[in-house]
Design an enzyme around this catalytic site. Sequence first.
Site, mmCIF file in Angstrom:
data_model
loop_
_atom_site.group_PDB
_atom_site.id
_atom_site.type_symbol
_atom_site.label_atom_id
_atom_site.label_comp_id
_atom_site.label_asym_id
_atom_site.label_seq_id
_atom_site.Cartn_x
_atom_site.Cartn_y
_atom_site.Cartn_z
ATOM 1 N N CYS A 104 0.862 -1.185 0.000
ATOM 2 C CA CYS A 104 0.000 0.000 0.000
ATOM 3 C C CYS A 104 0.892 1.227 0.000
ATOM 4 O O CYS A 104 1.751 1.371 0.878
ATOM 5 C CB CYS A 104 -0.897 -0.009 1.239
ATOM 6 S SG CYS A 104 -1.895 1.479 1.458
ATOM 7 N N CYS A 155 -1.045 3.670 -7.048
ATOM 8 C CA CYS A 155 -1.874 3.023 -6.019
ATOM 9 C C CYS A 155 -1.930 1.551 -6.385
ATOM 10 O O CYS A 155 -2.164 1.202 -7.562
ATOM 11 C CB CYS A 155 -3.270 3.637 -5.988
ATOM 12 S SG CYS A 155 -4.452 2.754 -4.916
#
Length: 275
Positions: A70, A177
């Site tokens: 992440c 992302c």
Amino acid sequence: MKIALVDSGLGLLAAAAAVRRARPDADLVLSSDPDGMPWGPRTTEDITARALACARAAAALSPDALIVACNTASVHALPVLRAELEPAVPVVGTVPAVKPAAAAGGSVAVWATPATTGSPYQRRLIAEYGNGTEITEVPCHGLADAVERADESLIDAAVAAAARLTPAGVRAVVLGCTHYELVADRIRTAVGPPGAFGPEPALYGSAAAVAAQALRRIGAEPAPAAPATGSLAVLLSGRPAALTAPAHRYAEGRLLAAADGTADGSGRTPAEVAE
């Protein structure tokens, strides 16, 4: 060997699938936080606390390494995670692939969440590794949430909106992302459809790089021909679970489910599903 991965949601699927391809014999632990996602709008303290809770839940299963799959958690929580888990468990963070994209030359677009776009972190990354390349920051409103829900129409709308903000003819798109890697083909098509100006852009994700780094940190080599004996453990906000139904909508999720002997997110075996 056992590799754990932490993310707010389904963004960890891409890196987990990369580990699975490199080492089919590796056991995997997927620890996400559906109770607290999305992490992007939260404060640094809140993100750190939630990432640490996911990491602790995964660490209880004794992994050899932990991947923070992440970008947001890597920015805000990586030092805390490393301080708690290392050296016993090496912790590998995720950084948008600005450096290799810029090194190849040509204009670059960095697709990221609105919270990350224009942030001091991303601006520093571009300044340090941009190599003088023309780089456009593109905020992708709603894309991560749409991917998390596997909502086809919302994914298409969010990708199309981000593509409209991307300059024509960019040579590369950095997927800033981890969720975006699950819809990489749609992004490539939207940015460089047939007949568009210039060649189809290259996409730069982080999944393969973090998988390789995790193996290096534990002294393991890729062995894609190894027996497919690796198990899969799923933790949802610390609770043991099966892969969720939306995870099965992506090739990466289906790859992991196949190795785990489940087919549809129900936790049933293929034979049980057939029944």
